[in-house]
Each structure stands twice: as C-alpha cells, then as structure tokens.
Design an enzyme around this catalytic site. Structure first.
Site, PDB file in Angstrom:
ATOM      1  N   LYS A  13       0.836  -1.215   0.000  1.00 42.97           N
ATOM      2  CA  LYS A  13       0.000   0.000   0.000  1.00 42.97           C
ATOM      3  C   LYS A  13       0.869   1.262   0.000  1.00 42.97           C
ATOM      4  CE  LYS A  13      -2.054  -1.123   3.886  1.00 42.97           C
ATOM      5  NZ  LYS A  13      -1.308  -2.377   4.192  1.00 42.97           N
ATOM      6  N   ARG A 127      11.452  -5.264   5.235  1.00 40.59           N
ATOM      7  CA  ARG A 127      11.102  -3.852   5.029  1.00 40.59           C
ATOM      8  C   ARG A 127      12.009  -2.928   5.841  1.00 40.59           C
ATOM      9  NH1 ARG A 127       5.009  -1.692   5.561  1.00 40.59           N
ATOM     10  NH2 ARG A 127       5.056  -2.594   7.659  1.00 40.59           N
TER      11      ARG A 127
HETATM   12  P1  ADP Z   1       1.061  -1.692   7.508  1.00 41.11           P
HETATM   13  O1  ADP Z   1       1.862  -0.810   6.575  1.00 41.11           O
HETATM   14  O2  ADP Z   1       1.888  -2.792   8.042  1.00 41.11           O
HETATM   15  O3  ADP Z   1      -0.239  -2.079   6.911  1.00 41.11           O
HETATM   16  P2  ADP Z   1       0.345   0.656   9.048  1.00 41.11           P
HETATM   17  O4  ADP Z   1       1.555   1.520   9.024  1.00 41.11           O
HETATM   18  O5  ADP Z   1      -0.767   1.029   8.130  1.00 41.11           O
HETATM   19  O6  ADP Z   1       0.774  -0.855   8.815  1.00 41.11           O
HETATM   20  O7  ADP Z   1      -0.225   0.572  10.528  1.00 41.11           O
HETATM   21  C1  ADP Z   1       0.610   0.253  11.623  1.00 41.11           C
HETATM   22  C2  ADP Z   1      -0.249   0.142  12.869  1.00 41.11           C
HETATM   23  O8  ADP Z   1      -0.915   1.401  13.122  1.00 41.11           O
HETATM   24  C3  ADP Z   1      -1.361  -0.875  12.817  1.00 41.11           C
HETATM   25  O9  ADP Z   1      -0.924  -2.174  13.172  1.00 41.11           O
HETATM   26  C4  ADP Z   1      -2.360  -0.299  13.827  1.00 41.11           C
HETATM   27  O10 ADP Z   1      -1.938  -0.556  15.156  1.00 41.11           O
HETATM   28  C5  ADP Z   1      -2.233   1.185  13.587  1.00 41.11           C
HETATM   29  N1  ADP Z   1      -3.187   1.658  12.553  1.00 41.11           N
HETATM   30  C6  ADP Z   1      -2.880   2.203  11.349  1.00 41.11           C
HETATM   31  N2  ADP Z   1      -3.998   2.525  10.676  1.00 41.11           N
HETATM   32  C7  ADP Z   1      -5.040   2.175  11.466  1.00 41.11           C
HETATM   33  C8  ADP Z   1      -6.458   2.225  11.318  1.00 41.11           C
HETATM   34  N3  ADP Z   1      -7.033   2.699  10.207  1.00 41.11           N
HETATM   35  N4  ADP Z   1      -7.210   1.768  12.348  1.00 41.11           N
HETATM   36  C9  ADP Z   1      -6.661   1.303  13.469  1.00 41.11           C
HETATM   37  N5  ADP Z   1      -5.342   1.196  13.670  1.00 41.11           N
HETATM   38  C10 ADP Z   1      -4.528   1.639  12.679  1.00 41.11           C
HETATM   39  P1  ADP Z   2       2.137  -1.879   3.235  1.00 40.76           P
HETATM   40  O1  ADP Z   2       2.131  -0.366   3.227  1.00 40.76           O
HETATM   41  O2  ADP Z   2       0.952  -2.465   2.531  1.00 40.76           O
HETATM   42  O3  ADP Z   2       2.325  -2.449   4.591  1.00 40.76           O
HETATM   43  P2  ADP Z   2       4.736  -1.586   1.917  1.00 40.76           P
HETATM   44  O4  ADP Z   2       4.438  -0.740   0.727  1.00 40.76           O
HETATM   45  O5  ADP Z   2       5.430  -0.960   3.068  1.00 40.76           O
HETATM   46  O6  ADP Z   2       3.397  -2.352   2.391  1.00 40.76           O
HETATM   47  O7  ADP Z   2       5.593  -2.840   1.387  1.00 40.76           O
HETATM   48  C1  ADP Z   2       6.117  -3.798   2.303  1.00 40.76           C
HETATM   49  C2  ADP Z   2       7.538  -4.176   1.867  1.00 40.76           C
HETATM   50  O8  ADP Z   2       7.476  -4.933   0.653  1.00 40.76           O
HETATM   51  C3  ADP Z   2       8.441  -2.972   1.573  1.00 40.76           C
HETATM   52  O9  ADP Z   2       9.756  -3.293   2.020  1.00 40.76           O
HETATM   53  C4  ADP Z   2       8.392  -2.832   0.039  1.00 40.76           C
HETATM   54  O10 ADP Z   2       9.618  -2.330  -0.470  1.00 40.76           O
HETATM   55  C5  ADP Z   2       8.149  -4.261  -0.411  1.00 40.76           C
HETATM   56  N1  ADP Z   2       7.261  -4.358  -1.583  1.00 40.76           N
HETATM   57  C6  ADP Z   2       6.193  -3.574  -1.889  1.00 40.76           C
HETATM   58  N2  ADP Z   2       5.599  -3.968  -3.031  1.00 40.76           N
HETATM   59  C7  ADP Z   2       6.298  -5.069  -3.463  1.00 40.76           C
HETATM   60  C8  ADP Z   2       6.190  -5.939  -4.609  1.00 40.76           C
HETATM   61  N3  ADP Z   2       5.231  -5.780  -5.515  1.00 40.76           N
HETATM   62  N4  ADP Z   2       7.087  -6.941  -4.701  1.00 40.76           N
HETATM   63  C9  ADP Z   2       8.075  -7.115  -3.772  1.00 40.76           C
HETATM   64  N5  ADP Z   2       8.236  -6.328  -2.684  1.00 40.76           N
HETATM   65  C10 ADP Z   2       7.365  -5.308  -2.531  1.00 40.76           C
END
Ligand code: ADP
Ligand code: ADP
Ligand code: ZN
Length: 215
Positions: A13, A127
């Site tokens: 994302k 990551r």
């Molecule tokens: P990821 O990139 O791994 O999806 P985020 O950075 O979006 O994680 O979120 C990290 C943490 O922040 C989540 O595990 C949760 O604790 C909190 N968080 C983020 N967005 C939300 C949301 N929309 N509702 C509730 N908790 C959230």
């Molecule tokens: P999210 O916000 O959904 O938690 P991230 O964008 O932070 O996910 O991506 C998680 C990890 O995977 C990062 O280290 C990123 O560089 C890597 N990544 C993202 N998209 C891809 C892909 N299509 N293939 C391989 N690695 C990816």
C-alpha cells in the site's frame, strides 16, 4: 482522484501510494505514518496509540476516524487523496462515507492488493524505511544503493518495531478478522478493483493505472 488502498500489512500500500502521489499530485494519507509521528512526538494521542501498535492491534476507531476527518478538511485534499491503511474496520468505512458526504466528495475507487501470506511475512521482515525522509525499501526486492542508507537523502534506514515475526502474525490475524470484510463492503458499493499484488512493484503500478484508465 480519491482512492483507498486496501490490503494486508506488507501488501504494498505505502509503496504504491508513493507512486500515485507523484502521478496525480495528491496527498497520501497514511494513518500508520500519522500514528507513528504521534508516538515519537509523545502526544496524548501517541501515548494512547502506542500500546495497541506494539501489540499488533488496531488503534480504537474513534482515534483514527478523528485524525482522518481533520486531515480530509485540509486544502491539499481538495482535488483528491490516497487513503493508505484507512479504513480498516466497517465502522471506519461507515464514518468515512459520512465524512465524504459532508464534504460533497465521493471515492473513485478502492484498490485491493492481493498477496499470499508467506510473501507478506518476507516483505515485512525485509522492510526498511528512511528515518529522515520516510522512503521505503526492501532488503531483497527494492534494495538501497548503499547498505543501510537512503538513496534520496542518505538518511539511516530503520526497521519498524512492529515488523517482527510474532507481531506480524498478530497483524495478519487482525487483518482477516477486522479488515478483510471491507473487500465485500466495497465490492457491493461497486468501488472495488482487485489487483494482483504478487507482481513486481512496477507492474502492480501498471495494473492500477490501467484499472483507473489513466495508463
Ligand atoms: P502496515 O503498513 O503494516 O499495513 P500501518 O503503518 O498502516 O501498517 O499501521 C501500523 C499500525 O498502526 C497498525 O498495526 C495499527 O496498530 C495502527 N493503525 C494504522 N492505521 C489504522 C487504522 N485505520 N485503524 C486502526 N489502527 C490503525
Ligand atoms: P504496506 O504499506 O501495505 O504495509 P509496503 O508498501 O510498506 O506495504 O511494502 C512492504 C515491503 O514490501 C516494503 O519493504 C516494500 O519495499 C516491499 N514491496 C512492496 N511492493 C512489493 C512488490 N510488488 N514486490 C516485492 N516487494 C514489494
Ligand atoms: Zn531518506
């Protein structure tokens, strides 16, 4: 363009949002980033959120709904926005719907990134992100030019406290229980675009742009 990026932790994302920001010149609204800023600044909200985040649980709906509501009212959201990591529960999605009605705005699409579970764990354990400018990397899939240093600003690369295997498993379970129902929610609203998130970063981007008919 008003978009939501939906998908489990590690689906890509944040990576895709950063590209869409450049393409459409609209802001990324990442509730995770906003919460982490609050935690490191030790604001009252950050102090409240920290325990939930460290445990891999969701922060209570009213907290995140409040920050997104305020953020959407700012001028830079007038032409569009990319919601990354929000909504994550059905009550959050309902609250977003009401906020957008108040602002006379409507979502254009909800992009759902599908990635299988083993790949998610590998993505999250590898990551890293820049401590200074926030740019994301992956040790294997998107490595920096120089070990441990950001390509953009030479800042030090850091690993998130919650990107440890045990917390990752917890976050996956939370996603399946609380967030996955939003796929049906938005499918029924006619907004869902499912994208194969297993592809390479650039080809995921291509799929998204093609689905939005702007490639
Ligand atoms: P990821 O990139 O791994 O999806 P985020 O950075 O979006 O994680 O979120 C990290 C943490 O922040 C989540 O595990 C949760 O604790 C909190 N968080 C983020 N967005 C939300 C949301 N929309 N509702 C509730 N908790 C959230
Ligand atoms: P999210 O916000 O959904 O938690 P991230 O964008 O932070 O996910 O991506 C998680 C990890 O995977 C990062 O280290 C990123 O560089 C890597 N990544 C993202 N998209 C891809 C892909 N299509 N293939 C391989 N690695 C990816
Ligand atoms: Zn940097």
């Amino acid at each position: 363009m008003k978009l939501v990026l939906l998908g489990p932790p590690g689906a890509g994302k944040g990576t895709q949002a950063a590209m869409l920001v450049k393409k459409f010149a609209i802001p990324q609204i990442s509730t995770g980033d906003m919460l982490r800023t609050a935690v490191s600044g030790q604001t009252p909200m950050g102090i409240k959120a920290k325990g939930y985040m460290d445990a891999g649980d969701l922060v209570p709906d009213e907290v995140v709904v409040g920050i997104v509501r305020e953020r959407l009212q700012q001028v830079d959201c007038a032409t569009g926005f990319i919601l990354d990591g929000f909504p994550r529960t059905v009550p959050q999605a309902d609250a977003l719907k009401l906020n957008l009605v108040e602002l006379s705005k409507e979502l254009d699409a909800v992009i759902s990134l599908d990635v299988d579970i083993d790949s998610l764990v590998e993505r999250l354990t590898g990551r890293r992100s820049c401590g200074d400018c926030g740019k994301g990397f992956h040790l294997k899939f998107d490595p920096p030019g120089a070990d441990g240093k950001c390509d953009v600003c030479s800042g030090e690369l850091k690993q998130r406290a919650d990107d440890q295997e045990e917390t990752i498993r917890k976050r996956m379970a939370v996603y399946h229980q609380q967030t996955a129902p939003l796929e049906d929610y938005y499918r029924q609203a006619g907004l869902l675009i499912a994208v194969d998130g297993m592809a390479e970063i650039t080809s995921v981007q291509q799929q998204i742009l093609m689905a939005l008919q702007v490639a």
